[in-house]
Design a protein around this motif. Sequence first.
Motif, PDB file in Angstrom:
ATOM      1  N   ASN A 207       0.453  -0.692   0.182  1.00  0.00           N
ATOM      2  CA  ASN A 207       0.174   0.206   0.051  1.00  0.00           C
ATOM      3  C   ASN A 207       1.205   1.023  -0.156  1.00  0.00           C
ATOM      4  O   ASN A 207       2.364   1.110   0.555  1.00  0.00           O
TER       5      ASN A 207
ATOM      6  N   THR B 291      -5.986  -3.249   2.491  1.00  0.00           N
ATOM      7  CA  THR B 291      -6.239  -2.263   2.915  1.00  0.00           C
ATOM      8  C   THR B 291      -7.484  -1.584   2.050  1.00  0.00           C
ATOM      9  O   THR B 291      -7.779  -0.844   1.670  1.00  0.00           O
TER      10      THR B 291
ATOM     11  N   THR C 248      -6.235   4.067 -11.512  1.00  0.00           N
ATOM     12  CA  THR C 248      -5.395   2.952 -12.271  1.00  0.00           C
ATOM     13  C   THR C 248      -5.095   2.929 -10.405  1.00  0.00           C
ATOM     14  O   THR C 248      -3.346   1.126 -10.050  1.00  0.00           O
ATOM     15  N   GLY C 249      -4.795   3.216  -9.426  1.00  0.00           N
ATOM     16  CA  GLY C 249      -4.556   2.429  -8.338  1.00  0.00           C
ATOM     17  C   GLY C 249      -4.903   1.547  -7.102  1.00  0.00           C
ATOM     18  O   GLY C 249      -5.632   1.183  -8.417  1.00  0.00           O
ATOM     19  N   GLY C 250      -4.287   0.948  -6.631  1.00  0.00           N
ATOM     20  CA  GLY C 250      -4.601   0.059  -5.582  1.00  0.00           C
ATOM     21  C   GLY C 250      -6.483   0.496  -4.498  1.00  0.00           C
ATOM     22  O   GLY C 250      -7.439  -0.048  -5.594  1.00  0.00           O
ATOM     23  N   VAL C 251      -6.185   1.623  -4.330  1.00  0.00           N
ATOM     24  CA  VAL C 251      -7.605   1.703  -3.833  1.00  0.00           C
ATOM     25  C   VAL C 251      -8.576   2.119  -5.230  1.00  0.00           C
ATOM     26  O   VAL C 251      -9.883   1.782  -4.912  1.00  0.00           O
TER      27      VAL C 251
ATOM     28  N   ALA D 253     -11.042   8.483 -13.555  1.00  0.00           N
ATOM     29  CA  ALA D 253      -9.148   9.417 -13.716  1.00  0.00           C
ATOM     30  C   ALA D 253      -7.880   9.074 -13.656  1.00  0.00           C
ATOM     31  O   ALA D 253      -7.849   8.214 -12.379  1.00  0.00           O
TER      32      ALA D 253
ATOM     33  N   GLY E  58      -3.820   9.542 -14.555  1.00  0.00           N
ATOM     34  CA  GLY E  58      -2.386  10.447 -15.324  1.00  0.00           C
ATOM     35  C   GLY E  58      -2.099   8.967 -16.114  1.00  0.00           C
ATOM     36  O   GLY E  58      -1.187   9.443 -16.701  1.00  0.00           O
ATOM     37  N   LYS E  59      -2.424   8.327 -16.367  1.00  0.00           N
ATOM     38  CA  LYS E  59      -1.757   7.025 -17.661  1.00  0.00           C
ATOM     39  C   LYS E  59      -2.838   6.623 -18.515  1.00  0.00           C
ATOM     40  O   LYS E  59      -3.667   5.424 -18.581  1.00  0.00           O
TER      41      LYS E  59
ATOM     42  N   ARG F 179      -5.915  13.578 -15.224  1.00  0.00           N
ATOM     43  CA  ARG F 179      -5.941  13.335 -14.339  1.00  0.00           C
ATOM     44  C   ARG F 179      -6.048  15.295 -14.059  1.00  0.00           C
ATOM     45  O   ARG F 179      -6.762  16.147 -13.452  1.00  0.00           O
TER      46      ARG F 179
ATOM     47  N   VAL G  17      -6.826  10.803  -4.054  1.00  0.00           N
ATOM     48  CA  VAL G  17      -5.811  12.109  -4.390  1.00  0.00           C
ATOM     49  C   VAL G  17      -5.337  13.079  -3.323  1.00  0.00           C
ATOM     50  O   VAL G  17      -4.282  13.662  -3.242  1.00  0.00           O
TER      51      VAL G  17
ATOM     52  N   CYS H 201     -10.408   9.569   0.840  1.00  0.00           N
ATOM     53  CA  CYS H 201      -9.219   9.362   2.212  1.00  0.00           C
ATOM     54  C   CYS H 201      -8.042   9.396   1.741  1.00  0.00           C
ATOM     55  O   CYS H 201      -6.969   8.162   2.438  1.00  0.00           O
TER      56      CYS H 201
ATOM     57  N   GLY I 194      -1.863  13.525  -3.977  1.00  0.00           N
ATOM     58  CA  GLY I 194      -1.946  14.644  -4.620  1.00  0.00           C
ATOM     59  C   GLY I 194      -1.950  16.094  -3.700  1.00  0.00           C
ATOM     60  O   GLY I 194      -1.634  17.077  -4.074  1.00  0.00           O
TER      61      GLY I 194
ATOM     62  N   SER J 115      -9.490   3.576   6.780  1.00  0.00           N
ATOM     63  CA  SER J 115      -9.338   2.345   7.156  1.00  0.00           C
ATOM     64  C   SER J 115      -9.458   1.605   8.627  1.00  0.00           C
ATOM     65  O   SER J 115      -9.133   0.990   8.573  1.00  0.00           O
ATOM     66  N   VAL J 116      -7.825   2.231   9.271  1.00  0.00           N
ATOM     67  CA  VAL J 116      -6.778   1.786  10.111  1.00  0.00           C
ATOM     68  C   VAL J 116      -7.292   1.473  11.175  1.00  0.00           C
ATOM     69  O   VAL J 116      -7.142   0.291  12.106  1.00  0.00           O
TER      70      VAL J 116
END
Length: 336
Positions: free
Chosen positions: A46, A132, A162-165, A183, A185-186, A204, A227, A248, A252, A275-276
Amino acid sequence: MTQETFPVFLVTKTDEHQFTTKVVEQSFDALPPGDVLIQVHYSSLNYKDALSATGHPGVTKKFPHVPGVDAAGKVVRSAVPQFQADHSVIVTGFDLGMNTWGGFGEYIQVPADWVMPLPRGLTLRESMILGTAGLTAALCIQAIRENGISPSSGEFLVTGATGGVGSLAVSILAKLGYSVVAATGKSAYRDFLKSLGASAIVTREEIQDRSDKPLLKGRWAGVVDTVGGNTLATAIKSTQYGGCVTACGLVGGANLTTTVYPFILRGVRLIGIDSVQCPMQKRLSLWSKLAAEWKPAQLDNLASTVDLFQLPEQINKILKGGNVGRVLIALQPVAR
Ligand SMILES: NC(=O)c1ccc[n+]([C@@H]2O[C@H](COP(=O)([O-])OP(=O)(O)OC[C@H]3O[C@@H](n4cnc5c(N)ncnc54)[C@H](OP(=O)(O)O)[C@@H]3O)[C@@H](O)[C@H]2O)c1
């Protein structure tokens, strides 16, 4: 147990206040005290783990340290009756991987109230593809549903898609019938996002407003923002009447500059997601959804699997915003 040592990904602070990482063998005495000793089969990477591995004091203050906020494996020894040897369990969040040695090692030892049984419907591997990131996406989606935003309410924005979350939020929302605008950046990953169920892709830049306007055209019924910064500020002023924004993340930026107009003229709701410290009852409820009706159809396609030795490259990548999907860490040779 005949094994005397086990491998961990150890982060060490040097005399020059630099942070170095190395895979080393540790003895069981090095583990913190705890009710449940767990042999970790899988962990996951993460964004927060990358911060911990590079010495970010907001995440980890005590070194040497083993990061890894996620772990799934089998109970070896337990001081409490609800967990018995060989039970499949998962641990995410609380202090794991922050100032308590985490899932980037073959064993963890933790308090019993951090541990939950592996939900029926998930393998240990699948539980860590979610990890997570999956719990966080689920918390965002649950909050939005509790606030009455349904698929018929309108378009939904997911940032850092594209990220994990982000990738898990896109997958789950699409499965639940929401029309998801992703949204990213890739530009090379448009097809990937479409395959997860995004109905449209924006860059983005397209979701950045740098004017002083307090409100923009109200487009989004709901937002999962990973972000922060100007991306979150723009999303808030682009949310339609009665819409709901979940915040969350901060990849950015941690600052938020906004006016009260979206809240007092459009009734926009901004909901913080954590989430923690998420209470166990809520975790159990969300994990049972993640294991059943919310389980992404192509969970396996979201994961690339690495071992402890391959982590430095992945940590570097995630810190540069280059992560796609989920990085699964296999701790058992047979699991790789
Ligand atoms: N509140 C909680 O409980 C909780 C739990 C988990 C994670 N988080 C936070 O959520 C965020 C995402 O975590 P993650 O593990 O999913 O990380 P991740 O896999 O690295 O995903 C973040 C994505 O954000 C985009 N991005 C990266 N840098 C950016 C920048 N400078 N400006 C705009 N977009 C950028 C990238 O996606 P694109 O290239 O597709 O844009 C990147 O893949 C982190 O801030 C993390 O700390 C919070």
